[in-house]
Design a protein around this motif. Structure first.
Motif, PDB file in Angstrom:
ATOM      1  N   ALA A 191       0.817  -1.214   0.000  1.00  9.60           N
ATOM      2  CA  ALA A 191       0.000   0.000   0.000  1.00  9.60           C
ATOM      3  C   ALA A 191       0.852   1.267   0.000  1.00  9.60           C
ATOM      4  CB  ALA A 191      -0.936  -0.003   1.211  1.00  9.60           C
ATOM      5  N   GLY A 192       2.018   1.249   0.627  1.00 10.98           N
ATOM      6  CA  GLY A 192       2.837   2.452   0.696  1.00 10.98           C
ATOM      7  C   GLY A 192       3.835   2.618  -0.424  1.00 10.98           C
ATOM      8  N   ASP A 193       3.861   1.704  -1.371  1.00 16.49           N
ATOM      9  CA  ASP A 193       4.825   1.771  -2.477  1.00 16.49           C
ATOM     10  C   ASP A 193       4.241   2.645  -3.587  1.00 16.49           C
ATOM     11  OD1 ASP A 193       6.831   1.374  -4.258  1.00 16.49           O
ATOM     12  OD2 ASP A 193       6.849  -0.810  -4.126  1.00 16.49           O
ATOM     13  N   GLU A 194       4.372   3.964  -3.430  1.00 18.92           N
ATOM     14  CA  GLU A 194       3.737   4.898  -4.363  1.00 18.92           C
ATOM     15  C   GLU A 194       4.236   4.758  -5.802  1.00 18.92           C
ATOM     16  OE1 GLU A 194       1.215   6.694  -3.869  1.00 18.92           O
ATOM     17  OE2 GLU A 194       1.023   6.301  -1.727  1.00 18.92           O
ATOM     18  N   PRO A 195       5.561   4.606  -6.060  1.00 16.35           N
ATOM     19  CA  PRO A 195       5.986   4.460  -7.462  1.00 16.35           C
ATOM     20  C   PRO A 195       5.362   3.253  -8.156  1.00 16.35           C
ATOM     21  CG  PRO A 195       7.856   4.987  -6.074  1.00 16.35           C
ATOM     22  CD  PRO A 195       6.714   4.700  -5.151  1.00 16.35           C
ATOM     23  N   ARG A 196       5.320   2.128  -7.461  1.00 16.00           N
ATOM     24  CA  ARG A 196       4.734   0.940  -8.086  1.00 16.00           C
ATOM     25  C   ARG A 196       3.214   1.062  -8.209  1.00 16.00           C
ATOM     26  NH1 ARG A 196       9.253  -1.647  -5.746  1.00 16.00           N
ATOM     27  NH2 ARG A 196      10.330  -2.996  -7.252  1.00 16.00           N
TER      28      ARG A 196
END
Length: 577
Positions: A204-209
């Motif tokens: 959930a916190g992996d904004e680029p992916r």
């Protein structure tokens, strides 16, 4: 639930019967079409089953919203809330303990000594992008800036979008370009994980992916709308893209071999590769199957002979010079015929330039299955290429005896036995099988023009059907078969964008035709063949004229005059016998 989502749920229909709602929003068919049984009653009130185990009255997604205008007890935000606290404060309270806030003094869930309202005020004082450190101690002196509920995250997202993208010098790591040329900053790989150890979902916190997954999902949705993918196929592609993005760096071209490793239940790597190819992000590093087949077929030959045959086969595949590219089926047949003779020559010669005219005559004179004319054509093509490419000094296939190069006499068409015609009745049970049988046995079409028929070639109102360059009349038998099949086609594949008339489970999701093998298999014939049905129909039409009229046969079925003459002679010779 939002009214738009409620409307989407109510409009969902089974893609097979089109009458009932699907079993769940993730399924494409209703309970009856999936399990062939009646569904269980509603688990809430015992009423009629509608979707996901509920009836329309008890389904949670169709209930009226309990939200009302009020103020949040924790952050004092005003908005439409369905509970005393807003959703953000409930999430904040789930992961933090209650204590006295160091700024406002209230006993609330706090993080590092400050409640959520004071933390938001400190972030507001720090400015967009948090260019300075959040001044938590000064919150008690500056007061609180209240806000509307559910708008704080959208506000900071807008500031992030207005912020200019970092230059390559200031960006720590830039991996590829995404939508609109935006760079995706990610941490470089420290080591490569084994395929079975890679993650299958994006955190959930992996904004680029997450942004990269949204970009790929949007392209997949556009492709699905254009080609009419079913809901099941869309779900499988979404699952495949999720696993792909979780295990690779965002923004970079993806290797086809990495996509193939994701094969499994609930995924579709073929359509996932199509999405990446659509975005020009696919690096196809898989070995060429045609090259592998060619090298396996020529294994065991003398090295020089093997290289000469491979060079000739590659020229047949791609064309060049004065040679046109052959179809995949044609060049494979050429190679298969030549390799058998090349094995005999490899025992005596080291190169094909040593083969003489007598060697070619010996090979052509030996008994072979079939008529042997394909071998003559293949050998002439091979040695013509070798001489033109200056790999051989002479062409040993020139000026061969006429008895070896003459085309074999065509077989005499024979009518079908009446007992074989009884099995055609079995085809009426399937709309696809019956249409194929009608086109072959009534219009005398071969499998190739049958599979190439398109919807635009049919004029049901004017009773016309365009076959190649010939317009044919649609009688009552053909019209009934076409109407039944088109109704079945619309029910089975309601979203397909394929323009061809006949569809299979594979071609329904792209714009290509079916194969000849599929057309023959779809007829569901046991002993008879489509070619035999076609011959029988042409002979029947020739006998119906009462005299030899090859011009009528050629005009009716679009045949060459010589072929029509052969059918006319065979019909009356068989009738006299």
């Amino acid at each position: 639930m939002k009214p738009e989502r409620i409307g989407q749920l109510r409009r969902l229909r089974c893609n097979r019967c089109g009458l009932r709602a699907p079993k769940t929003p993730k399924h494409a068919r209703c309970w009856q079409c999936l399990h062939r049984t009646e569904p269980p009653p509603c688990k809430g009130c015992g009423g009629t089953y509608w979707m996901s185990g509920w009836c329309t009255a008890c389904h949670p997604g169709l209930r009226a919203s309990r939200a009302a205008p009020r103020s949040c007890d924790t952050c004092l935000a005003w908005g439409l809330l369905d509970a005393p606290n807003c959703k953000a404060c409930r999430s904040f309270a789930a992961s933090h303990q209650i204590d006295a806030c160091l700024a406002c003094g209230r006993r609330l869930p706090v993080s590092c000594g400050y409640c959520r309202l004071c933390r938001l005020q400190a972030q507001h004082l720090a400015g967009p992008g948090h260019r300075s450190r959040a001044p938590y101690p000064s919150v008690a002196r500056t007061g609180q800036q209240l806000f509307l509920a559910h708008t704080h995250r959208a506000l900071w997202r807008r500031h992030d979008q207005e912020r200019p993208c970092p230059t390559p010098d200031s960006s720590p790591v830039a991996r590829g370009l995404g939508p609109c040329g935006r760079a995706w900053p990610v941490q470089g790989e420290l080591f490569t994980l084994a395929p079975q150890q890679r993650p299958r979902r994006v955190w959930a916190g992996d904004e680029p992916r997450l942004a990269w997954l949204a970009y790929l999902s949007e392209a997949a949705e556009r492709l699905a709308e254009a080609e009419g993918w079913s809901s099941d196929l869309r779900y499988q592609v979404a699952q495949t893209l999720q696993a792909l993005v979780a295990g690779t760096l965002p923004g970079l071209a993806v290797k086809a071999s990495d996509v193939d490793r994701l094969r499994g239940r609930g995924r579709n790597v073929t359509r996932a590769r199509q999405v990446l190819r659509f975005l020009d992000l696919l690096d196809d590093d898989r070995p060429d199957r045609a090259d592998a087949w060619l090298r396996e077929r020529t294994k065991g030959l003398a090295p020089a002979i093997q290289m000469e045959i491979i060079a000739w086969a590659q020229a047949l595949r791609s064309g060049g010079g004065r040679m046109r590219a052959k179809s995949d089926l044609t060049w494979r047949h050429y190679v298969a015929d030549v390799v058998d003779a090349a094995h005999q020559w490899s025992e005596r010669y080291g190169s094909l330039r040593e083969v003489t005219r007598d060697d070619v005559i010996t090979v052509l004179s030996a008994p072979r299955p079939g008529d042997g004319h394909n071998l003559v054509t293949a050998l002439r093509s091979l040695f013509s290429f070798l001489k033109r490419d200056r790999r051989a000094f002479r062409n040993p296939t020139s000026r061969l005896p006429r008895r070896l190069t003459r085309r074999p006499v065509a077989s005499i068409p024979q009518p079908l036995d009446r007992s074989v015609m009884d099995e055609i009745g079995v085809a009426r049970e399937s709309p696809t099988a019956w249409l194929v049988v009608v086109l072959a046995a009534h219009h005398a079409l071969t499998p190739n023009p049958i599979r190439l028929l398109r919807l635009e070639h049919l004029d049901l109102t004017g009773r016309r059907m365009q076959v190649a360059d010939q317009a044919r009349f649609i009688d009552d038998l053909t019209l009934t078969a076409l109407i039944d099949y088109l109704a079945y086609r619309q029910t089975r594949w309601p979203r397909t964008a394929n323009p061809h008339l006949l569809l299979s489970q594979q071609t329904a999701h792209h714009d290509g035709p079916t194969s000849r093998w599929w057309v023959r298999h779809a007829a569901r014939l046991r002993s008879a063949t489509l070619d035999a049905l076609r011959c029988d129909r042409i002979l029947e039409e020739a006998l119906a004229q009462g005299h030899r009229d090859p011009l009528h046969i050629a005009a009716t079925f679009g045949l060459h005059p010589d072929t029509a003459q052969r059918y006319a002679d065979a019909a009356f010779d068989t009738a006299r016998a």
